[in-house]
Design a protein around this motif. Structure first.
Motif, PDB file in Angstrom:
ATOM      1  N   ILE A   7       0.782  -1.287   0.001  1.00  0.00           N
ATOM      2  CA  ILE A   7      -0.135   0.129   0.034  1.00  0.00           C
ATOM      3  C   ILE A   7       0.824   1.217  -0.147  1.00  0.00           C
ATOM      4  CG2 ILE A   7      -1.776   1.473   1.259  1.00  0.00           C
ATOM      5  CD1 ILE A   7      -2.628  -1.190   2.189  1.00  0.00           C
ATOM      6  N   SER A   8       0.621   2.208  -1.067  1.00  0.00           N
ATOM      7  CA  SER A   8       1.585   3.331  -1.132  1.00  0.00           C
ATOM      8  C   SER A   8       1.080   4.334  -0.321  1.00  0.00           C
ATOM      9  CB  SER A   8       1.646   3.533  -2.684  1.00  0.00           C
ATOM     10  OG  SER A   8       2.398   4.666  -2.915  1.00  0.00           O
ATOM     11  N   LEU A   9       1.835   4.884   0.450  1.00  0.00           N
ATOM     12  CA  LEU A   9       1.443   5.864   1.340  1.00  0.00           C
ATOM     13  C   LEU A   9       2.199   7.331   1.096  1.00  0.00           C
ATOM     14  CD1 LEU A   9       1.568   4.361   4.624  1.00  0.00           C
ATOM     15  CD2 LEU A   9      -0.291   4.592   3.239  1.00  0.00           C
ATOM     16  N   LEU A  15       1.936   7.217   7.222  1.00  0.00           N
ATOM     17  CA  LEU A  15       2.751   6.008   7.795  1.00  0.00           C
ATOM     18  C   LEU A  15       2.385   5.608   9.052  1.00  0.00           C
ATOM     19  CD1 LEU A  15       4.363   3.589   7.060  1.00  0.00           C
ATOM     20  CD2 LEU A  15       6.329   5.137   7.301  1.00  0.00           C
ATOM     21  N   CYS A  18      -0.901   4.745  10.056  1.00  0.00           N
ATOM     22  CA  CYS A  18      -1.178   3.575   9.593  1.00  0.00           C
ATOM     23  C   CYS A  18      -0.603   2.441  10.568  1.00  0.00           C
ATOM     24  CB  CYS A  18      -0.816   3.300   8.129  1.00  0.00           C
ATOM     25  SG  CYS A  18      -1.692   4.075   7.055  1.00  0.00           S
ATOM     26  N   ALA A  24      -5.529   0.832   7.329  1.00  0.00           N
ATOM     27  CA  ALA A  24      -5.256   1.550   6.087  1.00  0.00           C
ATOM     28  C   ALA A  24      -6.664   2.235   5.767  1.00  0.00           C
ATOM     29  CB  ALA A  24      -4.698   0.468   4.928  1.00  0.00           C
ATOM     30  N   SER A  46       1.764  -4.892   3.195  1.00  0.00           N
ATOM     31  CA  SER A  46       2.685  -4.045   3.692  1.00  0.00           C
ATOM     32  C   SER A  46       2.689  -2.414   3.356  1.00  0.00           C
ATOM     33  CB  SER A  46       4.284  -4.183   3.213  1.00  0.00           C
ATOM     34  OG  SER A  46       4.350  -5.770   3.746  1.00  0.00           O
ATOM     35  N   PHE A  47       3.127  -1.581   4.011  1.00  0.00           N
ATOM     36  CA  PHE A  47       3.234  -0.253   3.781  1.00  0.00           C
ATOM     37  C   PHE A  47       4.349   0.105   2.940  1.00  0.00           C
ATOM     38  CE2 PHE A  47       0.590  -0.165   7.850  1.00  0.00           C
ATOM     39  CZ  PHE A  47      -0.409  -0.034   7.019  1.00  0.00           C
ATOM     40  N   TYR A  49       6.703   3.465   2.026  1.00  0.00           N
ATOM     41  CA  TYR A  49       6.761   4.972   1.970  1.00  0.00           C
ATOM     42  C   TYR A  49       8.152   5.235   1.553  1.00  0.00           C
ATOM     43  CZ  TYR A  49       7.477   9.608   3.603  1.00  0.00           C
ATOM     44  OH  TYR A  49       7.683  10.873   3.487  1.00  0.00           O
ATOM     45  N   HIS A 125      -1.905   1.122  -4.740  1.00  0.00           N
ATOM     46  CA  HIS A 125      -1.146  -0.203  -4.211  1.00  0.00           C
ATOM     47  C   HIS A 125      -0.691  -0.892  -5.410  1.00  0.00           C
ATOM     48  CE1 HIS A 125      -5.233  -1.230  -5.963  1.00  0.00           C
ATOM     49  NE2 HIS A 125      -4.946  -2.588  -5.932  1.00  0.00           N
TER      50      HIS A 125
END
Length: 318
Positions: A7-9, A15, A18, A24, A46-47, A49, A125
């Motif tokens: 998942i793109s933040l 971040l 989250c 999320a 996963s996150f 960033y 994402h």
């Protein structure tokens, strides 16, 4: 088997929120809805960033909240265009592993290539392949801490899809778009037509030996769906899929042909999925036309994602 997503933040504060709440959130936009539909309960995330990947979580619940403009933990965002976005779509998570790893690790090469070719993070994402997920499952340490879960006393709703633009009422009702169809086809194709497709292309492998992945970035652009062997030995086998909500045109066929040429000998073939086809898009040995249809669809009605998934029919045109 569960899928794995990064998942793109957009910023560091996002971040922190989250991670703190194992939560999320996605905006009241078509991309936000797409992510909410695309990631299912039981999947892993996963996150992502700052070119680093943080932690491994399992999705335990999906909730859409009404009147989410003022719900914590994320404030509303207003852009120069005067458009304001908030976060009605939420994924509740259970942390499985703890790590903080750079994207330059070879284990993340599948996702890193997508990022590089896209020129950045302008996507909600990224779906990773099975090999990436296996590697991530051994990174860092098992998480044995406790998470501060956020209690939200707010009314919920189930987002629906409509087929008349005038019926759209964001975020409760969204007009049907290509991103939604891509997600539906990704879930449907393996247990419907993939066996026949492999037979037509002369591939001996069984459908369950393949994985169906979301958008794959290429130097020429990006293909909507990417089908590959889960565990290749020596060489891989690729199927590239383009999805169109309306009638497929000659330019769509040529676009898919350009993508196929980038994979040379490992390419099995391509699938062009559309509601209908022009004559110029049928009769090409390397690309199979596939017609989609929603059984008993009433264009005046609204449908949940799961209802559309059950209604979706795929037919190979031979």
């Amino acid at each position: 088997m569960a899928d794995y997503f990064l998942i793109s933040l957009s910023n560091k504060e996002n971040l922190k929120l989250c991670i703190k709440h194992a939560l999320a959130g996605f905006t009241n936009s078509i991309n936000g809805l797409w992510t909410f539909f695309d990631i299912d309960v039981g999947d892993y995330v996963s996150f992502l960033y700052g070119a680093r990947v943080r932690n491994l979580y399992r999705v335990t619940e999906k909730v859409a909240y009404k009147n989410a403009e003022n719900l914590p933990p994320w404030p509303r965002i207003t852009f120069r265009s005067k458009r304001t976005y908030y976060f009605p779509f939420r994924l509740f998570l259970r942390q499985e592993r703890e790590f903080n790893e750079p994207m330059v690790r070879p284990e993340f090469s599948y996702v890193a290539e997508n990022l590089l070719l896209r020129g950045g993070y302008r996507k909600t994402h990224f779906q990773a392949d099975t090999v990436t997920f296996y590697n991530v499952s051994e990174m860092g340490t098992v998480f044995d801490g406790e998470t501060e879960h956020l209690e939200l006393n707010a009314e919920t709703f189930e987002p629906t899809i409509v087929f008349k633009r005038e019926n759209q009422r964001i975020p409760e009702k969204f007009y049907f778009k290509e991103l939604i169809l891509q997600s539906l086809v990704r879930r449907k194709i393996q247990n419907s037509i993939l066996k026949d497709v492999l037979k037509i292309f002369g591939v001996d492998n069984a459908p369950d030996e393949f994985e169906v992945l979301g958008e794959k970035a290429l130097p020429e652009g990006y293909v909507d769906l990417f089908i590959k062997l889960k565990h290749p030995t020596g060489s891989n086998k690729y199927l590239l899929v383009e999805v169109k909500t309306g009638k497929a045109q000659r330019k769509d066929l040529e676009q898919l042909r350009r993508y196929l040429r980038e994979f040379t000998s490992e390419t099995v073939g391509g699938l062009l999925i559309a509601k209908d086809f022009s004559k110029s898009t049928i009769g090409h040995s390397e690309i199979l036309p596939v017609r989609y249809n929603f059984k008993n669809l009433d264009i005046s009605a609204e449908y949940s994602y799961e209802e559309l998934l059950k209604m979706l029919e795929l037919e190979v045109i031979v």
